[in-house]
Design an enzyme around this catalytic site. Structure first.
Site, PDB file in Angstrom:
ATOM      1  N   ILE A  34      12.010  48.127  65.674  1.00 52.14           N
ATOM      2  CA  ILE A  34      11.578  47.383  64.489  1.00 52.14           C
ATOM      3  C   ILE A  34      12.537  47.701  63.342  1.00 52.14           C
ATOM      4  CG2 ILE A  34       9.733  47.076  62.802  1.00 52.14           C
ATOM      5  CD1 ILE A  34       7.730  47.535  65.054  1.00 52.14           C
ATOM      6  N   ASP A  35      13.358  46.709  62.980  1.00 49.47           N
ATOM      7  CA  ASP A  35      14.318  46.868  61.892  1.00 49.47           C
ATOM      8  C   ASP A  35      13.636  46.554  60.554  1.00 49.47           C
ATOM      9  OD1 ASP A  35      14.051  44.115  62.007  1.00 49.47           O
ATOM     10  OD2 ASP A  35      16.091  43.754  62.708  1.00 49.47           O
ATOM     11  N   SER A  36      14.386  46.633  59.473  1.00 48.28           N
ATOM     12  CA  SER A  36      13.804  46.438  58.132  1.00 48.28           C
ATOM     13  C   SER A  36      13.101  45.095  57.949  1.00 48.28           C
ATOM     14  CB  SER A  36      14.869  46.618  57.061  1.00 48.28           C
ATOM     15  OG  SER A  36      15.301  47.945  57.043  1.00 48.28           O
ATOM     16  N   ALA A  39       9.949  45.229  59.889  1.00 46.83           N
ATOM     17  CA  ALA A  39       9.013  46.183  59.292  1.00 46.83           C
ATOM     18  C   ALA A  39       8.257  45.522  58.145  1.00 46.83           C
ATOM     19  CB  ALA A  39       9.754  47.428  58.815  1.00 46.83           C
TER      20      ALA A  39
END
Length: 79
Positions: A34-36, A39
């Site tokens: 889960i990247d920014s 997220a």
């Protein structure tokens, strides 16, 4: 509404991982990728689905599936 199952369903959807295989010790970035941007999507979907508001400070402390569930477990049950 079961908060834990709802939260796990959202994490599973965002991460592309089967909800049944999610474990509390799974890292959101390292294990689930889960990247920014995802997220942020996770945060928004949790807030909308559960009718809660999660502060930026609290969100920054959520590094694992267990962190999310622990945070939600500590919320008042009147939401």
């Amino acid at each position: 509404m079961d908060v834990k199952q709802t939260a796990l369903g959202i994490v599973a959807k965002i991460s592309g991982t089967d909800a049944a295989s999610l474990r509390n010790d799974m890292d959101l970035v390292g294990d689930l990728g889960i990247d920014s941007p995802r997220a942020l999507q996770l945060l928004v979907e949790l807030e909308e689905a559960l009718g809660v508001e999660i502060s930026d400070d609290d969100a920054a402390k959520m590094d694992s599936v267990g962190d999310i569930l622990g945070y939600l477990d500590g919320l008042p049950q009147n939401a």
